[in-house]
Design an enzyme around this catalytic site. Structure first.
Site, PDB file in Angstrom:
ATOM      1  N   LYS A   1      -9.377   2.670  -2.002  1.00 23.47           N
ATOM      2  CA  LYS A   1      -9.346   2.141  -0.750  1.00 23.47           C
ATOM      3  C   LYS A   1     -10.960   2.434  -0.333  1.00 23.47           C
ATOM      4  O   LYS A   1     -11.022   3.866  -0.360  1.00 23.47           O
ATOM      5  CB  LYS A   1      -8.427   2.577   0.021  1.00 23.47           C
ATOM      6  CG  LYS A   1      -8.564   1.803   1.563  1.00 23.47           C
ATOM      7  CD  LYS A   1      -7.246   2.354   2.231  1.00 23.47           C
ATOM      8  CE  LYS A   1      -7.311   1.194   3.704  1.00 23.47           C
ATOM      9  NZ  LYS A   1      -5.903   1.680   4.461  1.00 23.47           N
TER      10      LYS A   1
ATOM     11  N   TYR B   1     -18.978 -58.257  -5.608  1.00 23.89           N
ATOM     12  CA  TYR B   1     -20.172 -57.867  -5.653  1.00 23.89           C
ATOM     13  C   TYR B   1     -21.268 -58.898  -4.613  1.00 23.89           C
ATOM     14  O   TYR B   1     -21.186 -60.252  -5.133  1.00 23.89           O
ATOM     15  CB  TYR B   1     -20.824 -57.701  -6.797  1.00 23.89           C
ATOM     16  CG  TYR B   1     -22.104 -57.244  -6.958  1.00 23.89           C
ATOM     17  CD1 TYR B   1     -22.271 -55.572  -6.671  1.00 23.89           C
ATOM     18  CD2 TYR B   1     -23.253 -57.951  -7.259  1.00 23.89           C
ATOM     19  CE1 TYR B   1     -23.511 -55.111  -6.885  1.00 23.89           C
ATOM     20  CE2 TYR B   1     -24.665 -57.439  -7.247  1.00 23.89           C
ATOM     21  CZ  TYR B   1     -24.849 -55.979  -7.070  1.00 23.89           C
ATOM     22  OH  TYR B   1     -25.938 -55.311  -7.082  1.00 23.89           O
TER      23      TYR B   1
ATOM     24  N   SER C   1       0.292  -3.025   6.859  1.00 23.32           N
ATOM     25  CA  SER C   1      -0.288  -3.368   8.309  1.00 23.32           C
ATOM     26  C   SER C   1       1.027  -3.429   9.192  1.00 23.32           C
ATOM     27  O   SER C   1       2.022  -4.128   8.838  1.00 23.32           O
ATOM     28  CB  SER C   1      -0.879  -4.846   8.283  1.00 23.32           C
ATOM     29  OG  SER C   1      -1.146  -5.275   9.612  1.00 23.32           O
TER      30      SER C   1
ATOM     31  N   GLU D   1       0.875  -1.225  -0.153  1.00 19.87           N
ATOM     32  CA  GLU D   1       0.060  -0.089   0.012  1.00 19.87           C
ATOM     33  C   GLU D   1       0.953   1.314   0.153  1.00 19.87           C
ATOM     34  O   GLU D   1       1.722   1.281   0.829  1.00 19.87           O
ATOM     35  CB  GLU D   1      -0.883  -0.016   1.258  1.00 19.87           C
ATOM     36  CG  GLU D   1      -1.984   1.225   1.295  1.00 19.87           C
ATOM     37  CD  GLU D   1      -2.679   1.074   2.707  1.00 19.87           C
ATOM     38  OE1 GLU D   1      -3.525   1.667   2.799  1.00 19.87           O
ATOM     39  OE2 GLU D   1      -2.293   0.194   3.566  1.00 19.87           O
TER      40      GLU D   1
ATOM     41  N   LEU E   1      -5.050 -55.011   6.894  1.00 19.78           N
ATOM     42  CA  LEU E   1      -5.371 -53.825   7.636  1.00 19.78           C
ATOM     43  C   LEU E   1      -6.942 -53.398   7.874  1.00 19.78           C
ATOM     44  O   LEU E   1      -7.184 -52.827   8.919  1.00 19.78           O
ATOM     45  CB  LEU E   1      -4.791 -52.746   6.802  1.00 19.78           C
ATOM     46  CG  LEU E   1      -3.452 -52.708   6.585  1.00 19.78           C
ATOM     47  CD1 LEU E   1      -2.960 -51.980   5.503  1.00 19.78           C
ATOM     48  CD2 LEU E   1      -2.865 -51.980   7.940  1.00 19.78           C
TER      49      LEU E   1
ATOM     50  N   CYS F   1      -5.745  -3.111   2.221  1.00 18.54           N
ATOM     51  CA  CYS F   1      -5.426  -3.080   3.761  1.00 18.54           C
ATOM     52  C   CYS F   1      -6.704  -3.426   4.486  1.00 18.54           C
ATOM     53  O   CYS F   1      -7.124  -4.211   4.521  1.00 18.54           O
ATOM     54  CB  CYS F   1      -4.641  -2.083   4.162  1.00 18.54           C
ATOM     55  SG  CYS F   1      -3.880  -2.190   5.646  1.00 18.54           S
TER      56      CYS F   1
END
Length: 635
Positions: free
Chosen positions: A115, A471, A197, A46, A353, A170
């Site tokens: 802004k 199946y 910031s 910015e 498993l 910002c």
């Protein structure tokens, strides 16, 4: 930019407050450097042309004239670059001063965004100089002898509509109704935020969370560039915190107090797919669309993809994640047991498993219902392919967990069935295998009837995707707790449970199960060695789970899956192997849908499931030709 990956960058530069000429050169250097690195969309901080901390100097024409001359210099010096850059500058319009983002490419201004939310609290007193751009829709603005447009707009690539972005500045991100909400609704897939910031203790993690949340909530990419060293430290310190996020995930982030560029590839095709899938975000035609002609080109990917996308990568939270998954599975089963009034949980325990995980879940469910663990009945059903190792592990595991255990040898029954249907025992075909699987299911169902029990399914998500189930055999059960657990996650959970039982027989059995090749054990064993290894037949599960995740969760087309898989598994599987098993995945996935169309109930645990009642609806006779044709064109 190939396959929807847009390489984006966020940069902090060394600013000299009030020295627009010096700042302009730093901006030019950053743009040229980013362009050489293949960055297509670059965000700079910015007010970086002037410096954010100019104070009352913002009211001086000398500074504002210097800003316009600096922008003219930047445009001339970046005329041969391809990258789109978003830079911050204070600009005059109709006697007012606006805090602006100037979007440039190839020596031209594409547009200017003012802004909207001007902070006037604490160390921020922008309202002393700037007015809000909320009331500017689209109008003209003069900058260094050029007429441009200023207002609310979405920038769209002429060659790829999904590559679209909007800009906020910002404070716009920190307020409740961010401009990014409207920008995304009007078609932006990426939001660029140029910021200044300042840094205070605790602000960086909050800022990171905010960027992540904004990108997740809006399902967009978010490129956040913040002011760094060089700004005045009279009353504040600026750390140059740059962040790139996508759909709630942080892709790249800079270290504080280290000016420079961070970059990553934002996947705009993925974001567009998710918007179509979720379709709850309010859509609207853009009030003003700015087209820019940035050609699509080959790019080397910066971002990395996990080779095990279903497996948690945060080892510090391993226990919490595993316990949550196991609890979700157990709670699903708990509800079903309570609803049906079942007295027994009947499970086929193979020594593999999947059945090991299902047994662990069954025990957890029984414990939560205050049922005796003997209400869990583990049944091992040895036949022609069963090895001593797997049968022994099944018995040790059952005894270690304190559940009821019986062995039912089905060899004679299967042989009798072979006689009934004229099947030769020496003919090791599909009938030879499936007859055993169906007999095991019949045994379990009849035991459940006899004991007032419920047959627990053990098949996992990977097997469902590949149709690796018989199946009306192991495909069928009364409740499938592993239905949304892929094989790689099954392995992870079993390993966790083995570690939790460290030092006892359960741990020993689980660790040996983990070391045993995955197999249905339906072909005659070679001595005491498993004759049939699943991954030799269908392919490595780590590849299939990778394919499954990106195909189903993010809608990646074949060429894109192939590309990222080849990159991710480079050095493990060569490209030909990846292509071979990817083709096999598509063939099996389409051909085996009929098994998923009549899938038993089971709990959804992760973001990918194949339940026909929940996440996946597909006709059983759909053709895979388009997908296979795309793959064929790659090889």
């Amino acid at each position: 930019m190939k396959d929807g990956f847009i390489k984006c960058g966020a940069a902090s530069i060394d600013v000299t407050v009030g020295d627009c000429d010096k700042n302009a050169q730093a901006i030019v250097d950053a743009i040229i450097s980013a362009d050489k690195d293949g960055i297509k969309l670059l965000a700079l901080p910015e007010l970086c042309v002037s410096g954010y901390t100019c104070g009352d100097l913002f009211l001086q024409d000398a500074l504002l004239d210097g800003v316009e001359k600096a922008i003219d210099f930047i445009l001339k010096k970046t005329k041969k670059t391809d990258a789109v850059a978003v830079i911050g500058a204070p600009l005059r319009k109709c006697g007012k001063l606006y805090n602006c983002a100037v979007v440039i490419r190839g020596g031209e201004i594409l547009g200017v965004v003012a802004k909207q939310n001007i902070p006037n609290y604490g160390e921020f007193y922008e309202a002393r100089y700037f007015v809000s751009g909320k009331d500017i829709d689209i109008s003209d603005i003069e900058i260094a002898g050029r007429t441009s447009i200023i207002g609310k707009m979405v920038f769209v690539n002429s060659n790829k509509a999904q590559y679209s972005f909007g800009v906020e500045i910002c404070e716009d991100m920190w307020v409740a109704e961010s401009p990014s909400i409207e920008l995304v609704e009007k078609g932006a897939n990426i939001i660029v935020n140029i910021s200044a910031s300042d840094e205070v203790v605790g602000k960086a993690p909050y800022r990171r969370t905010l960027v992540s949340a904004q990108s997740g909530k809006l399902n967009c990419g978010y490129v956040y560039a913040s002011a760094g060293e060089g700004e005045s430290t009279t009353d504040a310190v600026f750390a140059g915190h740059n962040i790139i996020a996508e759909g709630g995930n942080i892709l790249a982030e800079s270290k504080l107090f280290e000016n420079g560029i961070v970059c990553s590839d934002i996947d705009v095709d993925k974001l567009a797919f998710e918007k179509r899938r979720v379709n709850t975000l309010k859509g609207a035609d853009g009030e003003f669309i700015v087209k820019f002609d940035q050609a699509l080109s080959e790019n080397k990917l910066t971002r990395k993809f996990s080779g095990a996308p279903f497996v948690p990568d945060d080892t510090e939270k391993r226990k919490d994640r595993c316990e949550l998954i196991l609890q979700m599975q157990a709670n699903g089963l708990k509800k079903r047991i309570a609803h049906t009034g079942s007295k027994k949980i009947v499970i086929g325990l193979s020594g593999g498993l999947d059945s090991a995980l299902a047994l662990l879940v069954a025990v957890k469910a029984a414990d939560s219902l205050n049922m005796d663990r003997q209400s869990v009945l583990a049944v091992t059903m040895p036949c022609f392919g069963t090895t001593k190792r797997t049968k022994s592990n099944a018995e040790i595991l059952a005894n270690g967990l304190g559940v009821d255990f019986i062995s039912v040898d089905i060899s004679a029954t299967v042989e009798s069935h072979f006689k009934d249907i004229g099947q030769k025992k020496t003919d090791l075909n599909t009938t030879f295998e499936n007859a055993q699987a169906r007999e095991r299911t019949q045994v379990l169902m009849d035991i459940a009837n006899k004991t007032g029990g419920l047959v627990l399914g053990t098949g996992d998500l990977s097997e469902l995707a590949l149709g690796w189930a018989t199946y009306n055999g192991d495909h069928m059960s009364m409740y499938g707790v592993n239905a949304s657990i892929p094989k790689t996650l099954v392995r992870y959970l079993v390993k966790y449970c083995a570690d939790e039982h460290s030092g006892d027989s359960v741990s020993d059995a689980l660790n040996d199960i983990l070391a045993t090749p995955v197999s249905p054990e339906l072909l005659p064993a070679k001595g005491d060695e498993i004759a049939q290894q699943t991954e030799d037949i269908v392919g490595p599960y780590e590849l299939h789970d990778f394919f499954l995740y990106y195909i189903l969760r993010w809608g990646y087309p074949p060429k894109k899956v192939y590309r990222i898989a080849a990159q991710t598994f480079d050095g493990i599987y060569d490209r030909e192997i990846v292509g071979k098993w990817l083709k096999n995945f598509y063939k099996r996935f389409f051909a085996q849908q009929f098994k998923r169309s009549c899938l038993p109930d089971g709990p959804k645990v992760g973001s990918v499931t194949l339940s026909p009642r929940g996440d996946w609806r597909m006709p059983s006779d759909a053709s895979a030709s388009l997908w296979l044709k795309e793959l064929d064109a790659l090889q």
